[in-house]
Design a protein around this motif. Structure first.
Motif, PDB file in Angstrom:
ATOM      1  N   TYR A 328       0.829  -1.209   0.000  1.00 36.58           N
ATOM      2  CA  TYR A 328       0.000   0.000   0.000  1.00 36.58           C
ATOM      3  C   TYR A 328       0.861   1.255   0.000  1.00 36.58           C
ATOM      4  O   TYR A 328       0.440   2.288  -0.532  1.00 36.58           O
ATOM      5  N   ALA A 329       2.051   1.162   0.586  1.00 32.69           N
ATOM      6  CA  ALA A 329       2.977   2.295   0.504  1.00 32.69           C
ATOM      7  C   ALA A 329       3.436   2.493  -0.932  1.00 32.69           C
ATOM      8  O   ALA A 329       3.531   3.628  -1.426  1.00 32.69           O
ATOM      9  N   ALA A 330       3.697   1.401  -1.636  1.00 34.73           N
ATOM     10  CA  ALA A 330       4.129   1.496  -3.033  1.00 34.73           C
ATOM     11  C   ALA A 330       3.027   2.076  -3.921  1.00 34.73           C
ATOM     12  O   ALA A 330       3.312   2.752  -4.917  1.00 34.73           O
ATOM     13  N   SER A 335       2.952   6.470   3.438  1.00 35.99           N
ATOM     14  CA  SER A 335       4.309   6.927   3.180  1.00 35.99           C
ATOM     15  C   SER A 335       5.268   5.749   3.350  1.00 35.99           C
ATOM     16  O   SER A 335       4.935   4.774   4.032  1.00 35.99           O
ATOM     17  N   PRO A 336       6.456   5.792   2.765  1.00 33.96           N
ATOM     18  CA  PRO A 336       7.380   4.659   2.865  1.00 33.96           C
ATOM     19  C   PRO A 336       7.745   4.296   4.299  1.00 33.96           C
ATOM     20  O   PRO A 336       8.042   3.132   4.592  1.00 33.96           O
ATOM     21  N   LEU A 377      -6.031  -3.872   8.077  1.00 29.04           N
ATOM     22  CA  LEU A 377      -5.802  -3.988   6.640  1.00 29.04           C
ATOM     23  C   LEU A 377      -4.683  -4.983   6.349  1.00 29.04           C
ATOM     24  O   LEU A 377      -4.787  -5.808   5.425  1.00 29.04           O
ATOM     25  N   ALA A 378      -3.601  -4.925   7.124  1.00 29.68           N
ATOM     26  CA  ALA A 378      -2.488  -5.859   6.923  1.00 29.68           C
ATOM     27  C   ALA A 378      -2.934  -7.291   7.159  1.00 29.68           C
ATOM     28  O   ALA A 378      -2.598  -8.201   6.383  1.00 29.68           O
ATOM     29  N   PHE A 379      -3.718  -7.524   8.214  1.00 25.27           N
ATOM     30  CA  PHE A 379      -4.177  -8.881   8.507  1.00 25.27           C
ATOM     31  C   PHE A 379      -5.172  -9.368   7.454  1.00 25.27           C
ATOM     32  O   PHE A 379      -5.189 -10.548   7.104  1.00 25.27           O
ATOM     33  N   LEU A 380      -6.006  -8.445   6.965  1.00 27.46           N
ATOM     34  CA  LEU A 380      -6.949  -8.810   5.911  1.00 27.46           C
ATOM     35  C   LEU A 380      -6.204  -9.250   4.658  1.00 27.46           C
ATOM     36  O   LEU A 380      -6.545 -10.264   4.033  1.00 27.46           O
ATOM     37  N   LEU A 400     -11.463   0.031   4.625  1.00 27.34           N
ATOM     38  CA  LEU A 400     -10.307   0.343   5.468  1.00 27.34           C
ATOM     39  C   LEU A 400      -9.447   1.433   4.845  1.00 27.34           C
ATOM     40  O   LEU A 400      -8.963   2.338   5.554  1.00 27.34           O
ATOM     41  N   LEU A 401      -9.261   1.384   3.545  1.00 23.21           N
ATOM     42  CA  LEU A 401      -8.483   2.432   2.878  1.00 23.21           C
ATOM     43  C   LEU A 401      -9.196   3.784   2.989  1.00 23.21           C
ATOM     44  O   LEU A 401      -8.543   4.830   3.130  1.00 23.21           O
TER      45      LEU A 401
END
Length: 442
Positions: A328-330, A335-336, A377-380, A400-401
Motif C-alpha cells: 500500500y505504501a508502493a 508513506s514509505p 488492513l495488513a491482517f486482511l 479500510l483504505l
C-alpha cells in the motif's frame, strides 16, 4: 486509477496523488446506508444485545445468590474482596498480548461475564447434580466427590467456558482474527470463571475458620488464598487457553477445510479437559506432594510454553504488518516510513505522543484509529494471501483504505516522525546555525 476491484493480493487500488479521495465502485460501509429492508424485530442487534444482557444478569443474580447461600453473607463479602485481587492483573496480562490489534472491549467484557456468571452457574448446577447422582448410585459419597472433581468438573467447566469462545467465533468473526484473539478471549472467559469460583472457595474457607475459632495459626483462608490466588491464578486461564488456541488455529485454516475447523477447536477443548483433570486429580488423589509435583512438572512448563507461544504470535503479527503494508505504501496510500513505524509498538506509542503534543489529545486518538485500521488492513491482506479472507475482500479493503485516507493528514506525519525517532528510518542529523538555518533544507 483503475475502478476494478483488486484481486486478493495481486493488485492494490491506487489513489490520486492529490488531496481528492478516489471513488470506490463498491459501497465501503453498508452500516451507513440510510435505507434498509424491513426485518423482524427479534433479528435486530438491539434486541439480541438486550436479550443477551438479560440472560447474563439473571445468571449473575442466581449464581451470586447460590454462592452467598453456601458461604454466608460475611464469607461471601470476604471471598469477594479476596477473589477480585488477581482479576486486574490477569486482564492486564491478556490485554497486553492483544495490543497489536486490540479487540473490542465489549467482546472481552462479554467473555468475562459469561465465564463469571453463565459458565459458573452451569458448572455449579451440573457438578452438584452429577455428584449427587453418583453418590446415590454408588452409596459412596467420598468416591462421588473425588470422581466429580477429576472427571465431571473438567468436562462440565471447560465445555461451559468454551461456549463463550464459540459464540464470539461464530458471531464476531471479524474481531476473531487468529491465535492471539483466541488466547485473549479464552483468558478473559476463564478469568471470570475463576473469579466466581474463588469467591466460593475463599468464602467457605473463611467460614471454616470462623467455625473452628481461628487462634492465629495458619488459617484455612490464608492457605486457600495462597494456593488459588498466589500460586495458581493462571490455572483456569491456562486450561481454557488451550481451547482458545484451537479456535484461533481454526480461523487460520484455509477456506473449505471444514473438518479442520471443527477438529481443531475440539482438540483444544479435549486438551483443556485433560490438563484440568490432571490438576484436580493431583489434589484429590496424591495429597500435597502430588499437587506440587504436578504443579512443577506440568503446570509451570505448560504455562511457560503457552506464554512463549502467545508472545511469539504477537511478534508474528508485527512481522505480518511489516510484510503486507509496503504494497500500500508502493501504491501511494501510505508513506514509505509508515509500515516500519506500524510494525513497532514503541514507534506507535511515540506517534500518538507526538500527535498529542503537536495537535492536541484528539489527534492522538486519530493516530490510534489510523494504527488500528492499518493493522486490520495488513491482517486482511495476509488472510487473502492464504485464501481465508472471504469473497468480500475488495469491499472490506476499500472501507479500510477509506478510513485511512480520512486520517492520513495527521497520522502520516506522526508515524513518519516516530519511524525516524526510533531509528527505523535513517534521517540526516539536523545542524542549525545561530539564526536557525538548516543546511539540509536550504
Amino acid at each position: 486509477m483503475s475502478n476494478t476491484a483488486p484481486a486478493a493480493t495481486e493488485a492494490v487500488p491506487v489513489p490520486h496523488r492529490d488531496t481528492e479521495e478516489p471513488a470506490f465502485p463498491v459501497a465501503a460501509d453498508r452500516s451507513q446506508w440510510r435505507y434498509r429492508p424491513r426485518r423482524d424485530f427479534w433479528r435486530s442487534r438491539l434486541f439480541r444485545a438486550v436479550a443477551l444482557v438479560t440472560v447474563l444478569v439473571i445468571c449473575a443474580l442466581v449464581i451470586l445468590a447460590l454462592v452467598r447461600e453456601q458461604t454466608g453473607t460475611t464469607g461471601f463479602l470476604v471471598g469477594l474482596g479476596l477473589a477480585v485481587l488477581p482479576v486486574p492483573l490477569l486482564m492486564a496480562a491478556f490485554r497486553w498480548l492483544d495490543r497489536v490489534e486490540p479487540g473490542p472491549w465489549k467482546n472481552l467484557l462479554f467473555a468475562f461475564a459469561w465465564g463469571a456468571f453463565a459458565a459458573a452457574l452451569v458448572a455449579i448446577l451440573a457438578n452438584s447434580f452429577a455428584v449427587h447422582w453418583i453418590a446415590t448410585a454408588t452409596a459412596d459419597p467420598e468416591s462421588a466427590d473425588t470422581l466429580g472433581a477429576t472427571v465431571v468438573a473438567p468436562v462440565v467447566e471447560e465445555s461451559a467456558k468454551a461456549v463463550a469462545v464459540l459464540l464470539l467465533f461464530l458471531f464476531r468473526r471479524k474481531d476473531f482474527g487468529g491465535l492471539v484473539d483466541g488466547v485473549v478471549i479464552a483468558g478473559f472467559t476463564a478469568t471470570g470463571f475463576a473469579f466466581t469460583e474463588n469467591i466460593l472457595y475463599l468464602g467457605n474457607a473463611f467460614g471454616e475458620d470462623q467455625d473452628g475459632g481461628f487462634t492465629g495459626l495458619p488459617s484455612v483462608t490464608a492457605a486457600t488464598f495462597f494456593v488459588r490466588v498466589v500460586m495458581s491464578p493462571f490455572a483456569h486461564p491456562l486450561f481454557t487457553v488451550l481451547t482458545g488456541i484451537g479456535f484461533g488455529l481454526a480461523v487460520l485454516a484455509p477456506r473449505g477445510k471444514r473438518l479442520r475447523k471443527v477438529l481443531l477447536p475440539l482438540t483444544g477443548l479435549l486438551l483443556a479437559m485433560g490438563m484440568h483433570a490432571a490438576w484436580n486429580g493431583s489434589a484429590a488423589f496424591g495429597g500435597p506432594l502430588a499437587f506440587y509435583l504436578v504443579y512443577g512438572s506440568l503446570m509451570v512448563p505448560a504455562f511457560s510454553l503457552l506464554t512463549w507461544l502467545a508472545v511469539w504470535s504477537r511478534q508474528r503479527e508485527l512481522r505480518t504488518i511489516a510484510g503486507e503494508l509496503p504494497a500500500y505504501a508502493a501504491a501511494g496510500w501510505l508513506s514509505p516510513a509508515e509500515p516500519l513505524a506500524l510494525s513497532s509498538m514503541n514507534a506507535r506509542r511515540l506517534a500518538r505522543s507526538f500527535a498529542a503534543r503537536a495537535y492536541g489529545p484528539p489527534a492522538a486518538t486519530t493516530v490510534g484509529e489510523y494504527e488500528s485500521f492499518a493493522t486490520t488492513l495488513a491482517f486482511l491482506r495476509d488472510r487473502a494471501r492464504r485464501g481465508t479472507a472471504g469473497p468480500d475482500f475488495a469491499a472490506r479493503e476499500q472501507e479500510l483504505l477509506h478510513h485511512l485516507w480520512q486520517r492520513r493528514d495527521i497520522a502520516s506525519p506522526a508515524l513518519t516522525h516516530a519511524a525516524r525517532a526510533t531509528g527505523r528510518v535513517w534521517s540526516p542529523p539536523q545542524y542549525l546555525d545561530y539564526d536557525g538555518y538548516n543546511p539540509y533544507r536550504g
